[in-house]
Design a protein around this motif. Structure first.
Motif, PDB file in Angstrom:
ATOM      1  N   ILE A 150       0.832  -1.325   0.118  1.00 46.68           N
ATOM      2  CA  ILE A 150      -0.063  -0.186  -0.052  1.00 46.68           C
ATOM      3  C   ILE A 150       0.940   1.166  -0.033  1.00 46.68           C
ATOM      4  O   ILE A 150       0.755   2.166  -0.801  1.00 46.68           O
ATOM      5  N   THR A 203      -9.102  -1.513  -1.096  1.00 41.35           N
ATOM      6  CA  THR A 203      -8.359  -2.505  -0.097  1.00 41.35           C
ATOM      7  C   THR A 203      -9.387  -3.196   0.768  1.00 41.35           C
ATOM      8  O   THR A 203     -10.357  -2.485   1.306  1.00 41.35           O
ATOM      9  N   MET A 236      -7.520   0.631   5.237  1.00 42.27           N
ATOM     10  CA  MET A 236      -8.368  -0.229   4.606  1.00 42.27           C
ATOM     11  C   MET A 236      -9.682   0.478   4.092  1.00 42.27           C
ATOM     12  O   MET A 236     -10.173   1.163   5.116  1.00 42.27           O
TER      13      MET A 236
END
Length: 164
Positions: free
Chosen positions: A72, A85, A106
Motif C-alpha cells: 500500500i 482495499t 483499509m
C-alpha cells in the motif's frame, strides 16, 4: 506477465498460518504452513492483474503486517494506488499502533463473526476500534454446525453486543 486480464477482485492469500483453528475453515486442511508470499510477488500480482479491489486474506494476514502495509505504501508513493482495499481478518490479536494504522488504510474490514469470541478482550477491543474509527466493518456469518446450534435471537443479541 499476463496481459489483458480483467479481474475486479484480486485475493492475496498472504499466508495459510492462522492464530485460530475454526472448524469451518478450509485453511486447516492445507497441510504444512507455507511460507508467506513475498512483497515482490504481491507487487507483481497487482501489476499483472490491474485489479479494482485488493483483498488481503490468509490464514490471518495480520500475522504478517509488512505484507499488507508495504504494498500500500509503495503504490501510494508511486501515485499508482487505484484500487480499493479489503482485509479479511479474525480481529483476534493484540492491536498495536502499527496494526491500527493498517486497519485505518483499509476501505473495508471483513470479519467472520464468531459469538464465542465475545469473551476475548482483544476481539471486543478491535471491533470497538473499527466501529469508533468509522471503518467499514462487514461481519460475515459462516453457518457450520456450531453456528446452527445458536438460536437466531441469541445470535442477534451477540451481534448487538458486538456493534455497541
Amino acid at each position: 506477465m499476463i496481459d489483458n486480464i480483467f479481474a475486479p477482485n484480486l485475493y492475496l492469500e498472504i499466508t495459510n498460518k492462522c492464530n485460530m483453528n475454526c472448524e469451518y475453515c478450509y485453511i486447516k486442511d492445507k497441510g504444512e504452513e507455507a511460507e508467506p508470499v513475498s512483497l515482490g510477488d504481491i507487487i507483481d500480482a497487482i501489476d499483472s492483474v490491474n485489479p479494482g479491489n485488493v483483498i488481503f486474506t490468509g490464514g490471518e494476514p495480520m500475522l504478517y503486517p509488512d505484507l499488507i502495509e508495504k504494498p500500500i505504501e509503495y503504490y501510494e508513493f508511486m501515485k499508482k494506488k487505484y484500487w480499493k482495499t479489503c482485509l479479511m481478518t479474525n480481529l483476534n490479536y493484540e492491536l498495536d499502533d502499527r496494526k491500527k494504522n493498517i486497519l485505518l488504510k483499509m476501505d473495508c474490514i471483513q470479519n467472520t463473526f464468531r459469538p464465542w469470541l465475545m469473551s476475548s478482550e482483544n476481539y471486543k477491543k478491535n471491533i470497538k476500534f473499527c466501529l469508533d474509527s468509522g471503518l467499514n466493518l462487514v461481519f460475515t456469518i459462516t453457518l457450520d454446525k456450531k453456528m446452527l446450534d445458536i438460536e437466531p435471537e441469541e445470535l442477534k443479541e451477540y451481534l448487538d453486543i458486538a456493534t455497541l
